[in-house]
Design a protein around this motif. Structure first.
Motif, PDB file in Angstrom:
ATOM      1  N   MET A  76       0.839  -1.191   0.000  1.00 44.58           N
ATOM      2  CA  MET A  76       0.000   0.000   0.000  1.00 44.58           C
ATOM      3  C   MET A  76       0.875   1.243   0.000  1.00 44.58           C
ATOM      4  O   MET A  76       1.995   1.234   0.525  1.00 44.58           O
ATOM      5  N   TYR A  77       0.343   2.295  -0.609  1.00 43.54           N
ATOM      6  CA  TYR A  77       1.005   3.599  -0.672  1.00 43.54           C
ATOM      7  C   TYR A  77       0.076   4.650  -0.070  1.00 43.54           C
ATOM      8  O   TYR A  77      -1.144   4.551  -0.197  1.00 43.54           O
ATOM      9  N   TYR A  78       0.673   5.658   0.558  1.00 42.28           N
ATOM     10  CA  TYR A  78      -0.135   6.820   0.915  1.00 42.28           C
ATOM     11  C   TYR A  78       0.600   8.092   0.516  1.00 42.28           C
ATOM     12  O   TYR A  78       1.822   8.126   0.409  1.00 42.28           O
ATOM     13  N   ASN A  79      -0.198   9.130   0.268  1.00 48.91           N
ATOM     14  CA  ASN A  79       0.314  10.428  -0.162  1.00 48.91           C
ATOM     15  C   ASN A  79       0.646  11.267   1.067  1.00 48.91           C
ATOM     16  O   ASN A  79      -0.249  11.710   1.791  1.00 48.91           O
ATOM     17  N   ARG A  80       1.934  11.469   1.318  1.00 45.12           N
ATOM     18  CA  ARG A  80       2.353  12.235   2.497  1.00 45.12           C
ATOM     19  C   ARG A  80       1.810  13.652   2.464  1.00 45.12           C
ATOM     20  O   ARG A  80       1.413  14.209   3.503  1.00 45.12           O
ATOM     21  N   GLY A  81       1.808  14.260   1.289  1.00 47.04           N
ATOM     22  CA  GLY A  81       1.357  15.637   1.165  1.00 47.04           C
ATOM     23  C   GLY A  81      -0.083  15.820   1.580  1.00 47.04           C
ATOM     24  O   GLY A  81      -0.439  16.824   2.225  1.00 47.04           O
ATOM     25  N   TRP A 122       6.372  -1.905  -8.471  1.00 47.12           N
ATOM     26  CA  TRP A 122       6.807  -1.169  -9.663  1.00 47.12           C
ATOM     27  C   TRP A 122       6.235   0.246  -9.715  1.00 47.12           C
ATOM     28  O   TRP A 122       6.782   1.117 -10.385  1.00 47.12           O
ATOM     29  N   ASN A 123       5.111   0.495  -8.993  1.00 48.48           N
ATOM     30  CA  ASN A 123       4.499   1.816  -9.032  1.00 48.48           C
ATOM     31  C   ASN A 123       5.341   2.885  -8.354  1.00 48.48           C
ATOM     32  O   ASN A 123       5.143   4.087  -8.599  1.00 48.48           O
ATOM     33  N   ALA A 124       6.280   2.490  -7.489  1.00 47.96           N
ATOM     34  CA  ALA A 124       7.122   3.469  -6.811  1.00 47.96           C
ATOM     35  C   ALA A 124       7.857   4.346  -7.814  1.00 47.96           C
ATOM     36  O   ALA A 124       7.946   5.570  -7.647  1.00 47.96           O
ATOM     37  N   THR A 125       8.366   3.733  -8.879  1.00 46.37           N
ATOM     38  CA  THR A 125       9.077   4.494  -9.908  1.00 46.37           C
ATOM     39  C   THR A 125       8.143   5.488 -10.586  1.00 46.37           C
ATOM     40  O   THR A 125       8.511   6.651 -10.812  1.00 46.37           O
ATOM     41  N   GLU A 126       6.931   5.044 -10.870  1.00 48.76           N
ATOM     42  CA  GLU A 126       5.974   5.928 -11.552  1.00 48.76           C
ATOM     43  C   GLU A 126       5.536   7.080 -10.650  1.00 48.76           C
ATOM     44  O   GLU A 126       5.371   8.210 -11.113  1.00 48.76           O
ATOM     45  N   TYR A 127       5.363   6.804  -9.375  1.00 55.11           N
ATOM     46  CA  TYR A 127       4.981   7.867  -8.457  1.00 55.11           C
ATOM     47  C   TYR A 127       6.112   8.887  -8.293  1.00 55.11           C
ATOM     48  O   TYR A 127       5.865  10.092  -8.169  1.00 55.11           O
ATOM     49  N   ASP A 173       4.837  12.699  -3.308  1.00 55.03           N
ATOM     50  CA  ASP A 173       5.576  12.425  -2.067  1.00 55.03           C
ATOM     51  C   ASP A 173       4.837  11.308  -1.340  1.00 55.03           C
ATOM     52  O   ASP A 173       3.805  11.534  -0.706  1.00 55.03           O
ATOM     53  N   PHE A 174       5.348  10.089  -1.444  1.00 53.77           N
ATOM     54  CA  PHE A 174       4.610   8.935  -0.949  1.00 53.77           C
ATOM     55  C   PHE A 174       5.402   8.153   0.087  1.00 53.77           C
ATOM     56  O   PHE A 174       6.606   8.302   0.241  1.00 53.77           O
ATOM     57  N   ASP A 205      19.023   4.673  -1.056  1.00 48.83           N
ATOM     58  CA  ASP A 205      18.007   5.469  -0.374  1.00 48.83           C
ATOM     59  C   ASP A 205      17.180   6.219  -1.418  1.00 48.83           C
ATOM     60  O   ASP A 205      17.652   7.151  -2.051  1.00 48.83           O
ATOM     61  N   ASP A 206      15.929   5.799  -1.567  1.00 49.62           N
ATOM     62  CA  ASP A 206      15.032   6.449  -2.516  1.00 49.62           C
ATOM     63  C   ASP A 206      13.974   7.311  -1.840  1.00 49.62           C
ATOM     64  O   ASP A 206      13.016   7.749  -2.469  1.00 49.62           O
ATOM     65  N   GLY A 207      14.142   7.522  -0.519  1.00 49.55           N
ATOM     66  CA  GLY A 207      13.256   8.450   0.168  1.00 49.55           C
ATOM     67  C   GLY A 207      11.969   7.856   0.694  1.00 49.55           C
ATOM     68  O   GLY A 207      11.069   8.593   1.113  1.00 49.55           O
TER      69      GLY A 207
END
Length: 449
Positions: free
Chosen positions: A165-170, A309-314, A320-321, A390-392
């Motif tokens: 799962m991903y969430y939008n930090r912003g 794989w979506n990490a690259t696209e985001y 900011d995820f 480190d990709d953040g």
């Protein structure tokens, strides 16, 4: 998801159809058919093998870079690489298997492994693993199992992309988009905890959240959670059935989604759409994004399921995820989508083919893959190299999720159940347009087992 197979499963670019990319690469292959090269008067015997994969130009380039490192260790093999797009690839494999013209080594997805194993299109690698002291402990057991059929190993893992799962930090950091001031989710929350948070992150045009009186469900401007369980049956629904002690199919391949535990999952997920208004229905989700795994990039979604794989696209989209393990009903369960490399049963270059497959799955090849940063390595020894970049965001989730992978290899016919039957029969009922129990019976009938 309906389409699978590459590090970027959501889109397919123009393929390289049959264009050979010749690279030097492999080891001691005495007795195998050599080709000769002459440099400075010295003749060096080389073994030439063929390798085929699906993928984009970027993925072909990554393979070329991997083979350069393979060549540094094994300079005596020449590897000819060809590529096709996802759809064409499987047509080619079928035709080549019938004609006994398969490449020496070729990429294999877990979804089709059982089918091609039964067609006799892949060499059983079980004895070779024993003879060559292949260290199976380098992999999570369920990762290796994904590339088995009938208890035999037909391919060795190349990568293990995971569903998380991903969430939008912003969105969580902004008082306008987070009027309740709730903290971001954490991994392994229960679904009850998680959906309450998602309600507070679902906001209507007036700024009210889905758990407040006066919330306008017809004018939602931000969704707390995007999750299409029917469309994402392979990557979301099946693992969550397991999380609740249920199954999609039994070990004998018979249909298993009629159980009370399975129906509880379906009805719970439907209630998130039809009663709690924290998740968009099918039509609303499609309006946000045709691929629900990319909905976070719209800026109108707080949390969503997604593939590694979506990490690259985001990142490319400037989102900011952060990443986390999915919620659970009773136990944490995830999906790992494994691809591997198989060997043709008719290859005349068996030693060279094994050396290539062994290297690509072994520590050296997997570390090289990890450093490219596009795929999640399957080999435990490569995890450190992958995490060192480190990709953040929390990349440890991708490694941890392999431990929770449901042990459910594909079999011939299951892909139709997941990618066609369930999305067609269940999407509308899950959105409140139809009876879920009847839909399950319709699925069972269409599945036929």
């Amino acid at each position: 998801m309906v389409k699978r197979g590459s590090a970027n499963k959501s889109k397919w670019l123009i393929p390289l159809l049959g264009i050979p990319l010749v690279m030097s690469a492999c080891g001691n292959n005495s007795g195998e058919t050599p080709s000769s090269t002459n440099s400075g008067g010295n003749t060096t015997e080389k073994t030439k093998i063929t390798y085929m994969q699906w993928g984009t130009q970027e993925e072909i380039n990554q393979t070329k870079e991997l083979l350069k490192q393979f060549n540094a260790k094994y300079p005596d093999i020449e590897v000819e690489v060809t590529s096709k797009d996802w759809e064409t690839y499987w047509t080619a494999i079928t035709a080549q298997a019938a004609a006994k013209t398969l490449p020496d080594v070729f990429k294999m997805d877990e979804a089709y492994l059982d089918k091609y194993a039964k067609l006799g299109a892949m060499k059983d690698l079980t004895s070779q693993m024993t003879d060559n002291a292949f260290d199976a402990s380098q992999f999570e057991p369920n990762v290796l199992k994904k590339l088995q059929s009938g208890g035999k190993q037909y391919a060795l893992p190349r990568d293990a992309n995971t569903i998380i799962m991903y969430y939008n930090r912003g969105i969580f950091a902004d008082a306008k988009t987070n009027p309740s001031g709730v903290k971001p989710p954490v991994g392994e929350m229960t679904w009850d905890e998680f959906i309450k948070l998602a309600q507070k992150m679902t906001v209507d045009k007036s700024g009210k959240t889905a758990d407040e009186a006066g919330f306008n469900k017809k004018n939602i401007v931000q969704w707390g959670l995007v999750m299409d369980a029917a469309l994402s049956a392979d990557s979301v629904l099946e693992s969550q059935l397991w999380s609740n002690g249920a199954k999609l199919v039994n070990d004998d391949q018979s249909f298993a989604m009629e159980s009370p535990e399975a129906m509880e999952v379906l009805n719970t997920f439907s209630s998130y759409i039809t009663e709690l208004y924290a998740v968009p229905n099918y039509g609303q989700s499609q309006t946000l994004s045709k691929d629900p795994f990319l909905s976070l990039s719209t800026g109108k979604v707080a949390i969503s399921f997604g593939g590694s794989w979506n990490a690259t696209e985001y990142k490319q989209a400037g989102i900011d995820f952060e990443t986390l393990l999915p919620p659970k009903f009773k136990e944490e369960k995830t999906v790992v989508q494994v691809t591997g490399n198989a060997i043709s049963p008719t290859t005349k270059k068996e030693k060279a083919a094994w050396t290539l497959v062994d290297w690509m799955s072994g520590a050296d090849g997997q570390i090289a893959l990890a450093k490219q940063g596009q795929s999640i390595p399957a080999n435990k020894k490569a995890a450190e190299a992958f995490l060192a970049q480190d990709d953040g965001y929390n990349k440890q989730v991708f490694i941890d999720s392999q431990k929770y992978a449901i042990p459910v290899p594909f079999f011939d016919g299951k892909e139709k159940l997941l990618w066609e039957i369930i999305p067609q029969k269940l999407s509308n009922p899950m959105s409140g347009k139809g009876d879920i129990e009847k839909a399950v019976q319709d699925i069972k009938k269409a599945y036929g087992k």
